[in-house]
Design a protein around this motif. Structure first.
Motif, PDB file in Angstrom:
ATOM      1  N   ASP A 118       1.166  -1.708   0.214  1.00 24.19           N
ATOM      2  CA  ASP A 118      -0.063  -0.095  -0.089  1.00 24.19           C
ATOM      3  C   ASP A 118       1.357   1.272  -0.627  1.00 24.19           C
ATOM      4  O   ASP A 118       2.064   1.301   0.418  1.00 24.19           O
ATOM      5  N   HIS A 119       0.095   2.631  -0.107  1.00 22.76           N
ATOM      6  CA  HIS A 119       1.266   3.707  -0.469  1.00 22.76           C
ATOM      7  C   HIS A 119       0.725   4.330   0.887  1.00 22.76           C
ATOM      8  O   HIS A 119       0.622   3.992   1.714  1.00 22.76           O
ATOM      9  N   ARG A 120       1.986   5.115   1.090  1.00 20.28           N
ATOM     10  CA  ARG A 120       1.764   6.092   2.055  1.00 20.28           C
ATOM     11  C   ARG A 120       1.721   7.528   2.112  1.00 20.28           C
ATOM     12  O   ARG A 120       1.403   7.972   0.571  1.00 20.28           O
ATOM     13  N   GLU A 121       0.682   8.578   3.419  1.00 18.09           N
ATOM     14  CA  GLU A 121       0.625   9.391   2.228  1.00 18.09           C
ATOM     15  C   GLU A 121       1.699  10.482   3.659  1.00 18.09           C
ATOM     16  O   GLU A 121       2.407  10.287   3.989  1.00 18.09           O
ATOM     17  N   ASN A 122       2.134  11.570   1.965  1.00 13.63           N
ATOM     18  CA  ASN A 122       2.894  11.848   2.516  1.00 13.63           C
ATOM     19  C   ASN A 122       2.663  13.156   2.536  1.00 13.63           C
ATOM     20  O   ASN A 122       1.932  14.523   1.642  1.00 13.63           O
ATOM     21  N   GLY A 123       2.836  13.871   4.091  1.00  8.00           N
ATOM     22  CA  GLY A 123       2.141  14.434   4.456  1.00  8.00           C
ATOM     23  C   GLY A 123       0.671  15.399   4.566  1.00  8.00           C
ATOM     24  O   GLY A 123      -0.104  14.557   4.349  1.00  8.00           O
ATOM     25  N   GLU A 124       0.587  16.556   4.356  1.00 12.07           N
ATOM     26  CA  GLU A 124      -0.704  16.833   4.186  1.00 12.07           C
ATOM     27  C   GLU A 124      -1.477  16.815   3.268  1.00 12.07           C
ATOM     28  O   GLU A 124      -2.503  17.250   2.578  1.00 12.07           O
ATOM     29  N   ASN A 125      -0.021  16.532   2.031  1.00 16.42           N
ATOM     30  CA  ASN A 125      -0.890  17.105   0.522  1.00 16.42           C
ATOM     31  C   ASN A 125      -1.598  15.940   0.368  1.00 16.42           C
ATOM     32  O   ASN A 125      -1.654  15.908  -1.107  1.00 16.42           O
ATOM     33  N   GLY A 126      -1.492  14.970   0.410  1.00  9.84           N
ATOM     34  CA  GLY A 126      -1.766  13.480  -0.044  1.00  9.84           C
ATOM     35  C   GLY A 126      -0.895  12.330  -1.199  1.00  9.84           C
ATOM     36  O   GLY A 126      -1.512  12.389  -1.373  1.00  9.84           O
ATOM     37  N   GLN A 127      -0.341  13.101  -1.201  1.00  8.00           N
ATOM     38  CA  GLN A 127       1.199  12.508  -2.720  1.00  8.00           C
ATOM     39  C   GLN A 127       1.273  10.960  -2.063  1.00  8.00           C
ATOM     40  O   GLN A 127       1.732  10.965  -1.659  1.00  8.00           O
ATOM     41  N   LYS A 205       9.774  15.701  14.170  1.00  9.62           N
ATOM     42  CA  LYS A 205       8.737  16.921  14.020  1.00  9.62           C
ATOM     43  C   LYS A 205       8.816  16.100  12.097  1.00  9.62           C
ATOM     44  O   LYS A 205       8.351  16.232  11.339  1.00  9.62           O
ATOM     45  N   ALA A 206      10.430  15.811  11.563  1.00 17.32           N
ATOM     46  CA  ALA A 206      10.131  15.414  10.021  1.00 17.32           C
ATOM     47  C   ALA A 206       9.719  14.037   9.848  1.00 17.32           C
ATOM     48  O   ALA A 206       9.051  13.777   9.207  1.00 17.32           O
ATOM     49  N   ALA A 207       9.277  13.296  10.994  1.00 14.76           N
ATOM     50  CA  ALA A 207       8.793  11.340  10.603  1.00 14.76           C
ATOM     51  C   ALA A 207       7.368  12.005  11.184  1.00 14.76           C
ATOM     52  O   ALA A 207       6.843  11.348  10.045  1.00 14.76           O
ATOM     53  N   ALA A 208       7.099  12.600  11.646  1.00 16.79           N
ATOM     54  CA  ALA A 208       5.362  13.040  12.061  1.00 16.79           C
ATOM     55  C   ALA A 208       5.102  13.581  10.520  1.00 16.79           C
ATOM     56  O   ALA A 208       4.003  13.317  10.411  1.00 16.79           O
ATOM     57  N   GLU A 209       5.778  14.046   9.657  1.00 22.11           N
ATOM     58  CA  GLU A 209       4.882  15.058   8.506  1.00 22.11           C
ATOM     59  C   GLU A 209       5.104  13.038   7.243  1.00 22.11           C
ATOM     60  O   GLU A 209       4.073  13.492   6.499  1.00 22.11           O
ATOM     61  N   VAL A 210       5.455  11.960   7.316  1.00 18.74           N
ATOM     62  CA  VAL A 210       5.524  10.879   6.627  1.00 18.74           C
ATOM     63  C   VAL A 210       5.175   9.912   7.251  1.00 18.74           C
ATOM     64  O   VAL A 210       4.895   8.637   6.198  1.00 18.74           O
ATOM     65  N   ALA A 212       3.157   6.651   8.234  1.00 21.78           N
ATOM     66  CA  ALA A 212       1.541   5.738   8.160  1.00 21.78           C
ATOM     67  C   ALA A 212       0.921   6.698   9.434  1.00 21.78           C
ATOM     68  O   ALA A 212       0.909   6.656  10.701  1.00 21.78           O
ATOM     69  N   ARG A 213      -0.708   7.582   9.137  1.00 29.88           N
ATOM     70  CA  ARG A 213      -1.346   7.679  10.247  1.00 29.88           C
ATOM     71  C   ARG A 213      -3.220   6.939   9.885  1.00 29.88           C
ATOM     72  O   ARG A 213      -3.105   6.964   8.362  1.00 29.88           O
ATOM     73  N   THR A 258      -3.408  14.626  17.375  1.00 29.35           N
ATOM     74  CA  THR A 258      -4.616  15.162  17.043  1.00 29.35           C
ATOM     75  C   THR A 258      -4.674  14.083  15.613  1.00 29.35           C
ATOM     76  O   THR A 258      -5.957  13.989  14.673  1.00 29.35           O
ATOM     77  N   ARG A 259      -3.021  13.317  15.315  1.00 30.33           N
ATOM     78  CA  ARG A 259      -3.258  12.584  13.814  1.00 30.33           C
ATOM     79  C   ARG A 259      -3.052  11.411  14.124  1.00 30.33           C
ATOM     80  O   ARG A 259      -3.146  10.357  13.069  1.00 30.33           O
ATOM     81  N   GLY A 260      -3.815  11.425  15.373  1.00 34.81           N
ATOM     82  CA  GLY A 260      -3.496   9.154  15.224  1.00 34.81           C
ATOM     83  C   GLY A 260      -2.286   8.791  16.112  1.00 34.81           C
ATOM     84  O   GLY A 260      -2.416   7.487  15.614  1.00 34.81           O
ATOM     85  N   PHE A 261      -1.116   9.878  15.932  1.00 30.26           N
ATOM     86  CA  PHE A 261       0.449   9.089  16.629  1.00 30.26           C
ATOM     87  C   PHE A 261      -0.332   8.504  18.780  1.00 30.26           C
ATOM     88  O   PHE A 261      -0.923   9.841  18.776  1.00 30.26           O
ATOM     89  N   THR A 262       0.903   8.055  18.612  1.00 31.68           N
ATOM     90  CA  THR A 262       0.635   7.926  20.534  1.00 31.68           C
ATOM     91  C   THR A 262       1.919   8.314  20.273  1.00 31.68           C
ATOM     92  O   THR A 262       3.399   7.993  19.464  1.00 31.68           O
ATOM     93  N   VAL A 263       2.706   8.946  21.626  1.00 32.60           N
ATOM     94  CA  VAL A 263       4.091   9.226  22.125  1.00 32.60           C
ATOM     95  C   VAL A 263       4.064   8.916  23.413  1.00 32.60           C
ATOM     96  O   VAL A 263       3.756   9.296  24.255  1.00 32.60           O
ATOM     97  N   ASN A 264       5.466   8.303  23.434  1.00 33.18           N
ATOM     98  CA  ASN A 264       5.293   7.351  25.219  1.00 33.18           C
ATOM     99  C   ASN A 264       7.157   7.513  25.502  1.00 33.18           C
ATOM    100  O   ASN A 264       7.692   7.654  24.352  1.00 33.18           O
ATOM    101  N   THR A 265       7.437   7.838  26.474  1.00 33.36           N
ATOM    102  CA  THR A 265       8.777   6.968  27.005  1.00 33.36           C
ATOM    103  C   THR A 265       8.748   6.081  27.629  1.00 33.36           C
ATOM    104  O   THR A 265       8.073   5.797  29.119  1.00 33.36           O
TER     105      THR A 265
END
Length: 331
Positions: A118-127, A205-210, A212-213, A258-265
């Protein structure tokens, strides 16, 4: 007894609504609902599953110790993993070889999982982007200095080039120096905050844009010393930088959640690694072990399964948490 036309109409609509879940069904004057299933896509995963099949995981600093154990554990759960190193190529290759050999020799579905097409969505532009090349192994090795922003960017770009997607990001690499306040200089301070805080933050920051969500997983590593009541004076910069990571975790959980990610430590206690043992006398290690209910310090294999669980769909409701994994050393 005959049903009224109105009752028949309601029944007919209810049946059609159910039928539309399995095939395209159309009636005059009604909106067509088309259900599609991509047979080439990843297998559906229950939200209570701890399987990582078809997930792609990037683990910084994973050529040895805790990072290597995390990579092996995630791979055993079916994930494709990126082994990252900065200097020790031999150790990184050995970890990858162990994972790939296990995948070849295992007969389990997890080890024989194929990369999702399957494809991945590249950031907000949906490419839509597809991997430039299909990887031949479950584990690959990428050299990059994850203590720098540019090194992190290279690591991320190579991961996407090879696998075409990223689901799990684990920030395992770090610096742990030992100096008291009188010995600390600006270079020592900057090295800790650049390596332990700045570089991981900008990689996230960079990874959050690419990534899978929804369902992306971001996991930092800290230390139980941030919550311990007894500290050595030479742990100042290390503990301060890890404390910053824990606060970053809390904030990012609100932001990226808000993007469907979880962030934990994960905050391990004493772990039997070369980094921990370096310069630490055995009697000090024995004294630390005596404060743990099981009277031993952890092995990397004690930490990795907790990371794997946080990376799984089953952990979707754990977000913004600092999990002490120390065997009761700090409670």
């Amino acid at each position: 007894m005959t049903s009224s036309p109105k009752a028949k109409s309601h029944f007919r609509k209810a049946v059609c609504s159910l039928a539309q879940k399995f095939h395209t069904h159309e009636h005059p004057g009604e909106k067509v609902v088309e259900w599609k299933f991509d047979a080439a896509g990843p297998l559906p995963t229950s939200i209570d599953s701890t399987s990582l099949r078809n997930k792609v995981a990037l683990i910084t600093g994973s050529s040895k110790s805790i990072g290597a154990s995390i990579a092996k554990t995630l791979a055993a759960q079916g994930a494709f993993v990126v082994i990252n190193y900065a200097k020790d190529s031999k150790s990184a290759e050995e970890v990858a070889q162990q994972i790939n050999y296990a995948a070849i020799t295992s007969t389990s579905d997890l080890a024989s999982a194929s990369l999702p097409s399957d494809h991945r969505e590249n950031g907000e532009n949906g490419q839509v982007e597809h991997p430039q090349s299909q990887p031949q192994h479950q584990a690959i090795v990428i050299k990059a200095d994850s203590s720098t922003i540019s090194g992190g960017q290279h690591l991320l770009q190579e991961t996407l080039r090879i696998f075409g997607r990223l689901d799990i990001l684990i920030l395992s690499a770090g610096l742990m120096g030992s100096k008291s306040l009188s010995e600390i200089d600006e270079a020592f301070f900057d090295a800790h905050f650049d390596f332990n805080v700045k570089a991981p933050l900008f990689l996230v920051k960079a990874a959050a844009e690419v990534m899978a969500r929804p369902g992306g997983r971001i996991i930092f590593l800290s230390t139980s010393l941030t919550a311990a009541s007894t500290l050595l004076p030479n742990a100042l910069c290390y503990v301060a930088s890890k404390g910053a990571i824990e606060q970053i975790t809390r904030v990012l959980a609100k932001d990226l959640g808000t993007r469907g990610f979880t962030v934990n430590t994960i905050a391990p206690g004493p772990v039997n690694t070369a980094l921990f043992r370096a310069g630490t006398p055995q009697h000090v290690i024995d004294n630390i072990a005596a404060q743990i209910p099981t009277h031993r310090i952890a092995e990397p294999e004690d930490i990795a399964p907790i990371v794997a669980f946080l990376a799984s769909p089953a952990a979707q409701w754990i977000n913004g948490q600092i999990l002490g994994v120390n065997g009761g050393y700090v409670v």
